[in-house]
Enzyme design. Sequence first.
Site, PDB file in Angstrom:
ATOM      1  N   ASP A  13       0.867  -1.188   0.000  1.00 45.50           N
ATOM      2  CA  ASP A  13       0.000   0.000   0.000  1.00 45.50           C
ATOM      3  C   ASP A  13       0.899   1.233   0.000  1.00 45.50           C
ATOM      4  OD1 ASP A  13      -2.333   1.640   0.292  1.00 45.50           O
ATOM      5  OD2 ASP A  13      -1.950   1.784   2.439  1.00 45.50           O
ATOM      6  N   SER A  14       0.291   2.384  -0.250  1.00 48.20           N
ATOM      7  CA  SER A  14       1.044   3.640  -0.197  1.00 48.20           C
ATOM      8  C   SER A  14       1.545   3.919   1.228  1.00 48.20           C
ATOM      9  CB  SER A  14       0.148   4.786  -0.652  1.00 48.20           C
ATOM     10  OG  SER A  14      -0.940   4.903   0.256  1.00 48.20           O
ATOM     11  N   CYS A  76      -4.422  -1.709  -1.689  1.00 41.74           N
ATOM     12  CA  CYS A  76      -4.569  -0.297  -2.047  1.00 41.74           C
ATOM     13  C   CYS A  76      -5.543  -0.202  -3.219  1.00 41.74           C
ATOM     14  CB  CYS A  76      -3.204   0.262  -2.453  1.00 41.74           C
ATOM     15  SG  CYS A  76      -3.252   1.963  -3.044  1.00 41.74           S
ATOM     16  N   GLU A 154      -2.150   9.310   8.567  1.00 45.50           N
ATOM     17  CA  GLU A 154      -0.702   9.051   8.605  1.00 45.50           C
ATOM     18  C   GLU A 154       0.027  10.091   9.473  1.00 45.50           C
ATOM     19  OE1 GLU A 154       0.205   6.255   7.820  1.00 45.50           O
ATOM     20  OE2 GLU A 154      -0.346   5.611   5.789  1.00 45.50           O
ATOM     21  N   CYS A 186     -10.971   2.919   0.449  1.00 43.38           N
ATOM     22  CA  CYS A 186      -9.546   3.200   0.654  1.00 43.38           C
ATOM     23  C   CYS A 186      -9.167   2.414   1.906  1.00 43.38           C
ATOM     24  CB  CYS A 186      -9.320   4.690   0.868  1.00 43.38           C
ATOM     25  SG  CYS A 186      -7.656   5.108   1.462  1.00 43.38           S
ATOM     26  N   HIS A 188      -7.153   2.809   4.158  1.00 38.81           N
ATOM     27  CA  HIS A 188      -6.906   3.560   5.397  1.00 38.81           C
ATOM     28  C   HIS A 188      -8.189   3.764   6.218  1.00 38.81           C
ATOM     29  CE1 HIS A 188      -3.100   4.717   3.460  1.00 38.81           C
ATOM     30  NE2 HIS A 188      -2.698   5.179   4.623  1.00 38.81           N
TER      31      HIS A 188
HETATM   32  N1  DGL Z   1      -4.738   3.241   0.997  1.00 39.18           N
HETATM   33  C1  DGL Z   1      -4.821   3.593  -0.362  1.00 39.18           C
HETATM   34  C2  DGL Z   1      -6.084   3.149  -1.046  1.00 39.18           C
HETATM   35  O1  DGL Z   1      -6.678   2.175  -0.666  1.00 39.18           O
HETATM   36  C3  DGL Z   1      -4.273   4.900  -0.856  1.00 39.18           C
HETATM   37  C4  DGL Z   1      -4.134   6.054   0.052  1.00 39.18           C
HETATM   38  C5  DGL Z   1      -3.324   7.178  -0.541  1.00 39.18           C
HETATM   39  O2  DGL Z   1      -2.094   7.045  -0.565  1.00 39.18           O
HETATM   40  O3  DGL Z   1      -3.898   8.171  -1.018  1.00 39.18           O
HETATM   41  O4  DGL Z   1      -6.486   3.734  -2.014  1.00 39.18           O
END
Ligand code: DGL
Length: 271
Positions: A13-14, A76, A154, A186, A188
């Site tokens: 993931d990012s 992600c 984050e 997402c 997160h």
């Molecule tokens: N967690 C990621 C997703 O599911 C990306 C979050 C990001 O870096 O903007 O899209």
Amino acid sequence: MQMQACAPIGVFDSGSGGLTVAYQLHKILPSENIIYVGDLQRMPYGPRNPGEIIKFMQQFLNFFKLKKVKMAVFACNTMTSWGFDAAAGREPYYLVPMNTAVAEAVAVSPHKKIGVIATEATVRKNFHSDVAAELDKDIQVIARACPEFVPLIEGGHIDDMAIETVVRRYMAMFSADKIEALILGCTHYPIIKDLLKKYLPSYVTLVDPALSTAEAARNILEQNKLINDDRQKGSLEFFFSAMPEHAGEMVKIVMGIDNPVISGIDLSKFN
Ligand code: DGL
């Protein structure tokens, strides 16, 4: 594909959002060895252009090739929506996309009215809307980008006034839509699910695609006889490109693991 059942599974993931997927994977496949990689140095990916997103995705995949994984799980949505099709079939291991969970959301929406929250890039790609249109043209998808969530999460704001103010503002945008389910598009966002619930009507079901994504990974392993049937608990390795202390904290919060070992990684080297 020539692979061994004891080979690890890469999850990426990012940043630390994908830990929500790694957690589910570890829960349903406790003997698997998991290598998690998060790019905290270059997150968020949501505001980035498709070229960058695809380039960064390839760097994760190249790293996993060196690690001789049997599978890589996109934890992600942003990289799945822009990069999965380009990557499919091009690596010497199995690839698992993030599930949209549209079918799961429809199942709990009597009037087929579904909300989606995701990054700008995922919304721009119509990731969930396209799947819904193919499934049933009567499904109504209201997808909204929530660009402030990832930088706040984050930044360590997962349960304070800073995040709560933004949650309230974003959830208020859905107040006239009468959605019955809200897909957390997402990885997160499950980290702040209690706050999201607080600002939505009680009849809205939150849908987290993490478990169904992990189940899809398990199905592929089962079909290909690649489940690691070692009785021992699988190992968990964590690589982050920046902010190791914050990463350790997130591993603890999301996966319940105390004092995880966090290694550094320079993803830009894996071209
Ligand atoms: N967690 C990621 C997703 O599911 C990306 C979050 C990001 O870096 O903007 O899209």
